[in-house]
Each structure stands twice: as C-alpha cells, then as structure tokens.
Design an enzyme around this catalytic site. Structure first.
Site, PDB file in Angstrom:
ATOM      1  N   ALA A 277      -6.591  -3.943  65.203  1.00  0.00           N
ATOM      2  CA  ALA A 277      -6.926  -3.800  66.622  1.00  0.00           C
ATOM      3  C   ALA A 277      -6.902  -2.333  67.052  1.00  0.00           C
ATOM      4  CB  ALA A 277      -5.958  -4.614  67.478  1.00  0.00           C
ATOM      5  N   GLU A 278      -5.938  -1.563  66.538  1.00  0.00           N
ATOM      6  CA  GLU A 278      -5.855  -0.139  66.883  1.00  0.00           C
ATOM      7  C   GLU A 278      -7.038   0.617  66.288  1.00  0.00           C
ATOM      8  OE1 GLU A 278      -4.136   3.604  68.204  1.00  0.00           O
ATOM      9  OE2 GLU A 278      -4.101   1.523  68.851  1.00  0.00           O
ATOM     10  N   TYR A 279      -7.400   0.292  65.029  1.00  0.00           N
ATOM     11  CA  TYR A 279      -8.555   0.925  64.404  1.00  0.00           C
ATOM     12  C   TYR A 279      -9.818   0.632  65.211  1.00  0.00           C
ATOM     13  CZ  TYR A 279     -12.069   2.189  60.934  1.00  0.00           C
ATOM     14  OH  TYR A 279     -13.136   2.759  60.289  1.00  0.00           O
TER      15      TYR A 279
ATOM     16  N   SER B 122     -21.079  -3.234  57.012  1.00  0.00           N
ATOM     17  CA  SER B 122     -20.089  -4.029  57.722  1.00  0.00           C
ATOM     18  C   SER B 122     -20.742  -4.634  58.957  1.00  0.00           C
ATOM     19  CB  SER B 122     -18.883  -3.173  58.107  1.00  0.00           C
ATOM     20  OG  SER B 122     -19.292  -2.079  58.906  1.00  0.00           O
ATOM     21  N   LEU B 123     -19.983  -5.379  59.746  1.00  0.00           N
ATOM     22  CA  LEU B 123     -20.536  -6.107  60.881  1.00  0.00           C
ATOM     23  C   LEU B 123     -20.056  -5.516  62.197  1.00  0.00           C
ATOM     24  CD1 LEU B 123     -19.986  -9.774  59.642  1.00  0.00           C
ATOM     25  CD2 LEU B 123     -22.090  -8.439  59.549  1.00  0.00           C
TER      26      LEU B 123
ATOM     27  N   GLU C 256     -19.410 -19.220  59.890  1.00  0.00           N
ATOM     28  CA  GLU C 256     -18.378 -19.367  58.867  1.00  0.00           C
ATOM     29  C   GLU C 256     -17.194 -18.482  59.209  1.00  0.00           C
ATOM     30  OE1 GLU C 256     -19.694 -17.820  54.981  1.00  0.00           O
ATOM     31  OE2 GLU C 256     -21.388 -16.930  56.034  1.00  0.00           O
TER      32      GLU C 256
ATOM     33  N   LYS D 153     -14.339 -15.655  59.062  1.00  0.00           N
ATOM     34  CA  LYS D 153     -14.302 -14.292  58.526  1.00  0.00           C
ATOM     35  C   LYS D 153     -13.015 -14.143  57.717  1.00  0.00           C
ATOM     36  CE  LYS D 153     -14.677  -9.407  59.843  1.00  0.00           C
ATOM     37  NZ  LYS D 153     -13.493  -8.962  59.099  1.00  0.00           N
TER      38      LYS D 153
ATOM     39  N   CYS E  79      32.214 -10.901  73.589  1.00  0.00           N
ATOM     40  CA  CYS E  79      33.648 -11.138  73.836  1.00  0.00           C
ATOM     41  C   CYS E  79      34.536  -9.963  73.478  1.00  0.00           C
ATOM     42  CB  CYS E  79      34.111 -12.378  73.072  1.00  0.00           C
ATOM     43  SG  CYS E  79      34.161 -12.157  71.269  1.00  0.00           S
TER      44      CYS E  79
ATOM     45  N   CYS F  67      30.902 -11.899  64.442  1.00  0.00           N
ATOM     46  CA  CYS F  67      31.992 -11.777  65.404  1.00  0.00           C
ATOM     47  C   CYS F  67      33.097 -12.729  64.972  1.00  0.00           C
ATOM     48  CB  CYS F  67      31.492 -12.139  66.807  1.00  0.00           C
ATOM     49  SG  CYS F  67      32.809 -12.523  67.988  1.00  0.00           S
TER      50      CYS F  67
END
Length: 790
Positions: free
Chosen positions: A36-38, A84-85, A124, A126, A421, A448
C-alpha cells in the site's frame, strides 16, 4: 524555488525511493514497506509526471516494471515484454476503467434512458507470488524465467522444472510449435506453515509471508532446495505464440488447461462492470478461506481482438486492471508499548500505534506476544513499523523499518512491578529434565506473582471460569465481572455462587429481570462435567483437550487433585512440564481453598467415575524404572533389572553382588543405580509414585479391565468450514463420544476430514494427502450408522 523546481526535486526523490524499493522487492526479496505504501508513492510520482510531462524520462519507475536480474542466473530477454497491471482501489476506479474500455472500443456508454453496451471480462484472483514465463517448443518445456524488469528476467529453468504442477510436456495435441505460458508461482498457506515449522526446527530462516517464501524458494541456486519447497504454478496468460489460439481470454486459458497447464479454479466470465463488482465482493468474502494468498482480483477484456485494439501504455495494458483489496499491511508509528496482565499473570507487551486503517479497519493497538518477540523485531518506541491484519486476526507488528528510526527512539523495558497491583514481575523458568539432571533456562514469559490478589488476574480468571467452553454462565460478560470485582462482591470464582439478588440488582445496568436471569444462570452452571470444571479452573498450559484427557483417564476430581507429576505422564499428550503445572496448581493452598469453597457452595460435578479401563494396569516395571531418569539406565537396562528382581523394592535393595548378576549391566550403570537409590529422597519418591499407581489401579500388578471398544477409537478427525445442520462444537462432542480425537490440522495420520462450505487450506491439504473427506450430509449419515442420535 519555482513550482517546477519543487516538482523536479520531489520527482527525483520519489524515483530514488521507488528504485530502492523495487530492488529490495524484486531482486533481494526483502521488501521494507507494504504494498500500500509503494502504491501511494507510485501514484504520487504518476500524478507529478502527468502535471510535468517534460520531466518524464525513460528510466523513471513509471516507464518500466521492476528491478534488475540477479547476476547469479543467466539473463533471458522477453520477446514480448512482461508488463504489470494498473490498479483500482475503489469501485469508482473500476467503473472508470470500464468506461475507458467502452470508449476505446467505440461502444456506447449509455445515458439516462438506458445502459450502454456491456463488455465481457475474464475474472480471476490476483495471486500473491512471483511472475514467471514458461517457454514450450513442440510441447516440451525448454525454459523458465522470472519477470525481472519486464524486458529481461532470470533463467530459472532448472528450478521451475521441480514444481510439481508445471507440465514438462504438454498434453493432448494441437499446441503451437512455440508457446510461452505466463503465470504466477506461489506457495499455498498450508505449505507455507509447514515450511516455517521445518525451518524453525532446523535453525533456518523463517519467512514473513508466502510471497517471500515462494520468491526465495524459486530463486535458489541449488534446484534441490527448490524441489523441497511446496511451490505451485497458476497460468494467467501467454507471451509469444507461433500459431492460433482461441479468440477470447477465457477460451485461451481453457485451451491451455486442456494441454495440462494449471489455471485458476476461480476463473469466471463477467458481462459488464456490475458482474465484475459482484465477483470482487464474492472473492473478498471468501478470501481468508482460500488455500492461497491473494491481494485482489484481475479483470481482463475477454475478446483478444479488443485487447489488441485497446493496446498498451508504457507500463500497463489498457485492457486489464487489478482491483486490489484494502491493504492488509500498512506503515505507522509505534507511539508506546504498554503491558497487560492476563489470568495466569503473564505480563504481555502491547503496541500503541498511531491510528491507521488496515483492511478497512482502523488499528491503534497490536500484539507483540512477549519480550523475545520485541527483541527479535529489534523494536524501539518511536519506530516506523509494518503492521498486518488478516481477516479477524489481531493486528501484528511484522517488521521495523530501520532506516526511518528517529534519533530519540527509546528501548522497550519490561516493568519490574505489575502495572495493576504492584507485585513483583518475574521471568518464568523452564526446567528440562533428562537422565539424572535438570537444566534450568529462562522462559519467554514474565509473570506477576500477585495471583488473585491482582485485580487483573482475578477478573480474567473469573471471565475464563464463566466462559462458554468452561462453566458457560450466560450473561456474565467482561463488564459485569469488572463490576463484581471492583465493588468487592467477588474475590474468587466461588463467590459467584453466593451472590444475592439485592447485591446484583444494585449494580449499574441491572433491573429485576436481568438480575434474576444472572442469578439463575449461575445456578444452572453448578452441575458442570468434570472436564469443563478442570478447564474452567484455568490451570496454566491446560486447555480443553488436556482437561478432557484428565477427566476421561482419571475419572474423578479427587484423583486429579492428588496425582503426582510422574503419574500424570502416563496419560496421552501430558509431558512432565505440563504434569508439573497441574500438580503445582492443585498443591497450592489458595487454589485448594477455592476448590473446597466451590464444592461447599453447591457445585456438583457430573461424569465422575472410575479410572478409565484403558489405563488400568497401564504401567510396567521397566517403564517405571525408565521414567525415573536414572543416569546410564536406558530402556534395555530397565527391562533387565525388572526381569531380574521383579519388584521395585527388590531393585531398590539390590546390592553390588546382586547387580553384578544382571545380564549386560555394566559397572557404570550399576554404580549409577546404587548411587541413585542410596539417596533417601530418591528411594522415597519412587516408593510414593508406586504407591499412587497402585492406589489408582494403574500399577503393573493391578487388575486389567475389559475395554469396551468405541467405534472411532484411535482415529483422528478434522472439522473445517461451516457446518449448517450441526454446530462444530456439537460435532466435536459426538466424535469424541465415539472415541475419536478431533484435531485442528490435517496430516498423513488424519483418518477423515469433515468439510463444510467455505473449507479452505485444510480441505486442500486433505485432498493433497489423499485423506478421506466427507461433506456434512455424508457425515450425518455416518453418525447415524454408528448409532448416534441426531
């Protein structure tokens, strides 16, 4: 600085960053940012270049596909570039693509009075893998290559030949003399999990996700390594072809399938954009149940002539689009690390994140598991991190982006005192026992020590006690438990059974009806089965299955409470560490008081009885001697000692002269045996264990009992998918009542898999291994045949 200069500087910076990411992703197989960042960086560069076309250069990432080929492999020049797409992220993006296609083909887009012409699209999933090219000459596989930069890839011919579903020779007849098949090499989820287990056991590198595992496996210099990895291939198109193929995308793929080339089972034809969107939504709903990872759906204009008419951009075709799912991975900032306390006292680090949307959900917290995981990640407060959320799984921190670490980043430290506590926090100790010695090492969990004096542990213990799989107290949720503890009405699970109407009705949110409902629900839970009660107690490392084993084997709470660790190890799947946890829990004075209070306040256990006949006289004297872990006394030596002396007492009292008469018992073993039993503590412990085996009826001299055979005894079954006529819990209970073990994963030892709608990787694994599979209807027929009332 002018706007043009500012744009030029930003374009230069974006190109450098994208080139670096391309290199890490395509060449090194070590991506440092999520997809997503790319995509965001790439779209920003596209927009700037569209505004300033004079700044576009041939070497821009927008004008090519990926990175360079590895120097270790030979280079392959793609006669037809592997492009690429373009990507769609919203429904409107797909609609805009459809309008663009209609315009490019000169079709009517419609108006207010009616729809336009509908384009047919192939649909189809990915796949999230590595794009490859397979070249066939006269039906024989002659070359395999990676996509590389789209023009030049790497020769991986030896490796692709090891992938089991890649045909080395095409089937049938009529294939072109030259045929280049293109598709994705990927690793199914089940294979990925098994690979990581093997890698961890052998001390090798584990992989972050199936895509990285597939890429790393396919590009091994030693094909034997590739052959050992569970890779698969799926075709999505063709490159160069010397001959005629069907005139449609779907027809072409179906023809390739007839020649033995694997294609997607999810391939479908859609007419118009609405059917495309319906396909996208359907696949999205089933995404987590698919046996492989996908990150979207690919739509292609179905008619090949239309594809040719629409043509290409510099980087992508005009006739195809990838409609991506909401990102499962995102970048965000680690603001802080806080620590939560669970019902067993485990102090667990939790990441507090700068809120970010992942897979359509805003995420502000993520699990860090334990401090070993913090160390493995090299995590510091202030870091930029990659987080992942898949389906309903709790978000996880997957990776630190080290190059973005700020100068003021702070290390993460475990607190010395419990944040709830104030009691001390101690690291658990792991004891590994072997012949004659015990080795202590540090565990990964901090606890704890406040136990039920710690409000967090008390609340979690009661929530667990009341949960559906434990005592199943309907209506006693987390918020009500918090009120009961905070007001001092409940200080242990036993206090639930003394709650009065006047106490409950005074709580916030309660009225007459809700109060009576809760009081009645507590009363209705007072007759649990022994197995449910054991599970409800929350013994560390004792889950539902171990609780069932304890209840089924020993038959009574009294036996379980007094059972020594060494006796418990005679039960299936109970090792010495878990056995010690069970024994220590029941030996604890506070736990004893809580159990006595529960029984005194009306709790009545069901399904108690005698020792299971399966375990009557299950111990043997040689096995008993072997379990004592006496140095230099192995199983064979134990058998010789048992044969010579016949009783434990005889072995304990044996002197040097007696031991010299034991066949093949060397002097070192004899001395070790004598030293072991000369220690009064060891002799007393052995006698104590033997006495309990005799008391329980498990001793080798105890009476053997006839076992009434259960029809599914010794079989392992797996339930997967959604059962519509019977819940999976009920199905599990019925199988266990027939003697079967119900497991969570499929292996070669699995007897049968019951697969309902939505079955995914477990069903695929069963089919791969040839394990018997039943649908729900056939499963119910089988149960009826075994005499089960439905």
């Amino acid at each position: 600085m002018t706007d043009a200069q500012t744009a030029a500087n930003r374009i230069h910076a974006l190109r450098a960053e994208l080139d670096a990411h391309n290199h890490r992703y395509y060449v090194l197989d070590e991506p440092s940012v999520p997809d997503a960042e790319y995509d965001r960086l790439f779209r920003e560069l596209q927009a700037l270049e569209a505004e300033h076309p004079e700044l576009v250069t041939p070497e821009s990432p927008t004008q090519r596909v990926g990175g360079e080929a590895l120097s270790e492999f030979g280079e392959v020049r793609h006669e037809v570039p592997m492009l690429s797409l373009g990507n769609a992220f919203e429904e409107e993006d797909l609609r805009a693509f459809d309008r663009s296609v209609q315009g490019g083909l000169g079709l009517s887009a419609g108006d207010l009075f009616g729809g336009g012409a509908e384009v047919e699209y192939s649909c189809e999933p990915k796949l999230d893998g590595l794009a490859v090219s397979l070249l066939y000459r006269n039906g024989q596989l002659v070359r395999g290559a990676t996509r590389g930069d789209g023009s030049t890839g790497e020769d991986i011919s030896s490796n692709v030949r090891t992938i089991r579903n890649v045909p080395l020779k095409l089937q049938g007849e009529g294939w072109p003399e030259l045929l280049e098949v293109r598709g994705e090499v990927y690793m199914p989820k089940a294979g990925f999990d098994e690979l990581n287990v093997r890698q961890a056991e052998s001390g090798g590198k584990t992989f972050a996700n199936p895509r990285n595992a597939a890429a790393g496996s396919l590009r091994q210099l030693d094909p034997k390594i590739t052959a050992s990895r569970p890779l698969e291939f799926c075709c999505y198109g063709v490159g160069q072809v010397s001959g005629e193929l069907p005139a449609t995308q779907v027809g072409m793929l179906q023809q390739l399938k007839a020649w033995g080339v694997p294609i997607s089972r999810e391939l479908k034809l859609a007419k118009g954009v609405e059917q495309c969107l319906a396909y996208y939504r359907d696949i999205g709903e089933r995404r987590m149940d698919l046996p492989y990872d996908i990150d979207g759906v690919v739509f292609k204009v179905n008619n090949i002539e239309d594809q040719q008419q629409l043509g290409f951009r510099a980087r992508t075709p005009h006739w195809a689009l990838a409609h991506k799912f909401p990102a499962q991975e995102e970048l965000t900032e680690l603001l802080d690390v806080e620590f939560q306390v669970g019902r067993t006292g485990a102090v667990t680090p939790v990441a507090r994140l700068k809120p970010v949307k992942v897979a359509g959900v805003t995420v502000a917290n993520a699990t860090l598991h334990n401090m070993d995981e913090v160390a493995r990640l090299g995590l510091m407060i202030g870091d930029t991190v990659i987080i992942r959320r898949a389906g309903d799984v709790i978000p996880q921190v997957m990776q630190v982006v080290a190059e973005r670490r700020p100068a003021d980043a702070r290390p993460v430290h475990i607190p010395e005192q419990c944040p709830v506590c104030g009691s001390a926090v101690e690291r658990t100790q792991l004891v590994k026992r072997s012949k004659g010695k015990a080795t202590t090492s540090e565990g990964s969990v901090y606890r704890c020590v406040g136990r039920l004096a710690c409000a967090a542990q008390l609340k979690q213990a009661i929530i667990h006690f009341a949960s559906r799989r434990a005592l199943d107290i309907e209506g006693l949720g987390d918020k009500i438990v918090e009120q009961l503890v905070d007001t001092g009405l409940v200080a242990s699970p036993a206090d639930l059974f003394t709650l009065a109407y006047d106490q409950v009705v005074a709580l916030e949110g309660f009225a007459d009806l809700s109060t009576r409902n809760l009081i009645n629900a507590i009363k209705d839970s007072s007759k649990p089965t022994l197995a449910r009660f054991i599970y409800a107690l929350g013994i560390p490392d004792v889950g539902e299955e171990t609780a069932k084993v304890l209840a089924r084997a020993l038959g009574s709470l009294a036996r379980i409470r007094k059972a020594l660790p060494e006796v418990l190890t005679y039960l299936p799947d109970v090792g010495l560490e878990v056995a010690s946890e069970i024994h220590n829990f029941f030996a604890d004075e506070h736990n004893q008081q809580v159990i006595e209070a529960l029984l005194a306040r009306g709790l009545s256990l069901q399904e108690e009885g005698d020792l299971n006949p399966e375990f009557a006289a299950c111990a043997t004297l040689p096995g008993f001697i072997d379990k004592l872990n006496i140095p230099f006394i192995a199983a064979t030596g134990a058998e010789k000692l048992a044969a010579k002396f016949g009783t434990l007492e005889g072995i304990i009292k044996a002197d040097w002269l007696d031991l010299r008469q034991v066949e093949r018992l060397n002097e070192k073993a004899a001395k070790s045996l004598r030293d072991f039993f000369d220690n009064p503590a060891n002799a007393q412990r052995a006698a104590l264990i033997e006495a309990q085996l005799r008391e329980f009826g498990m001793h080798w001299e105890s009476e053997k009992k006839t076992i009434e055979g259960l029809p599914l005894a010794g079989q392992t079954w797996v339930l997967t998918g959604t059962l519509e006529l019977m819940s999976r819990d009920v199905a599990k209970e019925k199988l266990e009542a027939l003697g079967a073990k119900v497991a969570g994963s499929v292996s070669a030892r699995t007897h049968c898999v019951v697969a309902g709608p939505g079955a995914g990787s477990k069903l695929a694994k069963a089919n791969e291994l040839g394990v018997r599979v039943l649908d729900e209807e056939a499963f119910l027929v089988e149960l009826k045949g075994l005499g089960v009332a439905l």
